[in-house]
Scaffold this motif. Structure first.
Motif, PDB file in Angstrom:
ATOM      1  N   UNK A  75       0.804  -1.218   0.000  1.00 26.08           N
ATOM      2  CA  UNK A  75       0.000   0.000   0.000  1.00 26.08           C
ATOM      3  C   UNK A  75       0.839   1.270   0.000  1.00 26.08           C
ATOM      4  N   UNK A  76       1.966   1.212   0.720  1.00 24.97           N
ATOM      5  CA  UNK A  76       2.743   2.451   0.870  1.00 24.97           C
ATOM      6  C   UNK A  76       4.142   2.343   0.306  1.00 24.97           C
ATOM      7  N   UNK A  77       4.484   1.186  -0.228  1.00 24.25           N
ATOM      8  CA  UNK A  77       5.811   0.948  -0.760  1.00 24.25           C
ATOM      9  C   UNK A  77       6.895   1.422   0.212  1.00 24.25           C
ATOM     10  N   UNK A 107       6.650  11.680   1.327  1.00 21.70           N
ATOM     11  CA  UNK A 107       6.043  11.634  -0.001  1.00 21.70           C
ATOM     12  C   UNK A 107       5.707  13.018  -0.526  1.00 21.70           C
ATOM     13  N   UNK A 108       5.191  13.871   0.356  1.00 24.20           N
ATOM     14  CA  UNK A 108       4.868  15.234  -0.088  1.00 24.20           C
ATOM     15  C   UNK A 108       6.149  15.927  -0.559  1.00 24.20           C
ATOM     16  N   UNK A 134       4.862  10.292  -8.010  1.00 26.81           N
ATOM     17  CA  UNK A 134       3.788   9.303  -7.939  1.00 26.81           C
ATOM     18  C   UNK A 134       4.443   7.924  -7.886  1.00 26.81           C
ATOM     19  N   UNK A 135       4.385   7.272  -6.708  1.00 22.35           N
ATOM     20  CA  UNK A 135       5.044   5.970  -6.561  1.00 22.35           C
ATOM     21  C   UNK A 135       4.154   4.836  -7.073  1.00 22.35           C
ATOM     22  N   UNK A 137      -3.893   8.504  -2.831  1.00 25.41           N
ATOM     23  CA  UNK A 137      -4.581   9.336  -1.853  1.00 25.41           C
ATOM     24  C   UNK A 137      -4.040  10.767  -1.879  1.00 25.41           C
ATOM     25  N   UNK A 138      -2.722  10.885  -2.061  1.00 22.18           N
ATOM     26  CA  UNK A 138      -2.120  12.219  -2.097  1.00 22.18           C
ATOM     27  C   UNK A 138      -2.586  13.005  -3.323  1.00 22.18           C
TER      28      UNK A 138
END
Ligand code: HEM
Length: 308
Positions: free
Chosen positions: A6-8, A68-69, A74-75, A82-83
């Motif tokens: 989900x979050x790598x 991430x921000x 985009x991963x 979601x971001x």
């Protein structure tokens, strides 16, 4: 697996942050009783543990969001989706909103699947015949190599083991709803605002739908059987608009992990150990599940079917 897909994110950090999530689950359950609810406002050891775990989870999640921000890339995983998501007015999610979504996904996806697998190994250890059928399928479909996503349609019996496990030991043993309007269910008047608790544990053991309901029989899950089953006779993932969003992911994950582990190891029961289902927010084994682990090759199987 949840964290990676989900979050790598790197797993070790996550494991550290999530190591004690059962403290969170326990706290949810204890909050259901009035005394314990009052107790949750006092600095009891449990409440302090809960605070500590939540702080760890928050640190981990807010850290992921900030990283991430800052990266702005985009991963291709759920966190990026979601971001990038925008509402009708073009606004993205705030950090607390993202934190809520990510924490829910992590907590909802971790314990449930792990429990389904734990109960599956427990049931297989008590039912040598079913265990033998599983082994035969793994041998004939995989012939010793690791399973892949493309093998799933052939791993029919393996999937049935997961389904039958969640019939007898549904990780989410109760599901809650609140009546929006006054209504009537089964002749009972329900006022708007009433909380209702629905139990897959009870429905799944209803002899009207499941022959020999207490027995672990994965083979009962034929296509014909599934087709004739009333809609909410079996609902380990809930139902309606709030149905588990990780439903398909969980089935895939549990089936593959079951295949991988069972292929390599035989897990047999230890008669000296008792296993008691413990209904916290999820259905835990109270004393844990202790099994004897042996290399899967060349071991004789006990012929007797034990009761569960
Ligand atoms: C065997 C594994 C699992 C079981 C038994 C399970 C069961 C459930 C149940 C019963 C619900 C409530 C449904 C309802 O109220 O009708 C639920 C909700 C949810 N589950 Fe799962 N789940 C599992 C795995 C997962 C996984 C792997 C994820 C995420 C990767 C996940 C994410 C969620 C989320 C986000 C919700 C809330 C959905 C909403 O309220 O809209 N679950 N799950």
């Amino acid at each position: 697996m949840v964290v990676k897909t989900l979050f790598n994110s790197s797993v070790p950090r996550a494991v550290e942050a999530m190591g004690d999530t059962t403290a969170v689950l326990e706290q949810f359950t204890t909050q259901w009783s009035v005394w314990r609810f009052l107790g949750s406002y006092l600095p009891t050891p449990n409440a302090r543990r809960f605070e500590r775990v939540m702080r760890g989870l928050d640190e981990f999640i807010y850290g992921l969001i900030a990283e991430r921000r800052a990266g702005g890339k985009d991963a291709g995983d759920l966190l990026s989706m979601l971001l990038l998501a925008k509402d009708d007015d073009g606004n993205g999610m705030s950090d607390p909103q993202l934190r809520d979504e990510l924490t829910t996904l992590m907590v909802a996806g971790l314990d449930t699947t792990a429990l389904a697998l734990s109960w599956a190994f427990y049931l297989l250890s008590k039912n040598p015949q079913a265990d033998g059928e599983l082994e035969a399928e793994l041998d004939s479909v995989l012939g010793g190599r690791a399973p892949r996503f493309a093998d799933l349609p052939q791993l029919r019996y393996t999937e049935k083991v997961v389904k039958e496990t969640m019939r007898l030991f549904p990780p989410a043993w109760v599901i809650g709803r609140e009546a929006v309007n006054d209504c009537e269910i089964g002749g009972h008047g329900i006022a708007a605002g009433t909380s209702l608790i629905i139990s897959p544990w009870l429905k799944h053991r209803d002899g009207r739908h499941f022959e020999n309901p207490e027995a672990f029989q994965p083979k009962r899950w034929t296509d014909e059987f599934t087709k004739q089953l009333p809609r909410y006779a079996y609902f380990p993932f809930g139902g309606g608009p709030r149905i588990c969003i990780g439903n398909a992911f969980a089935m895939m994950e549990a089936t593959l992990v079951l295949a991988i582990v069972r292929q390599k190891f035989r897990l047999t029961s230890l008669p000296s150990r008792t296993v008691t289902p413990w209904p916290t927010i999820t259905l835990q084994p109270k004393e844990g599940i202790y099994l004897k682990v042996e290399s899967g090759e060349g071991k004789a199987r006990p012929a007797k079917q034990e009761t569960i």
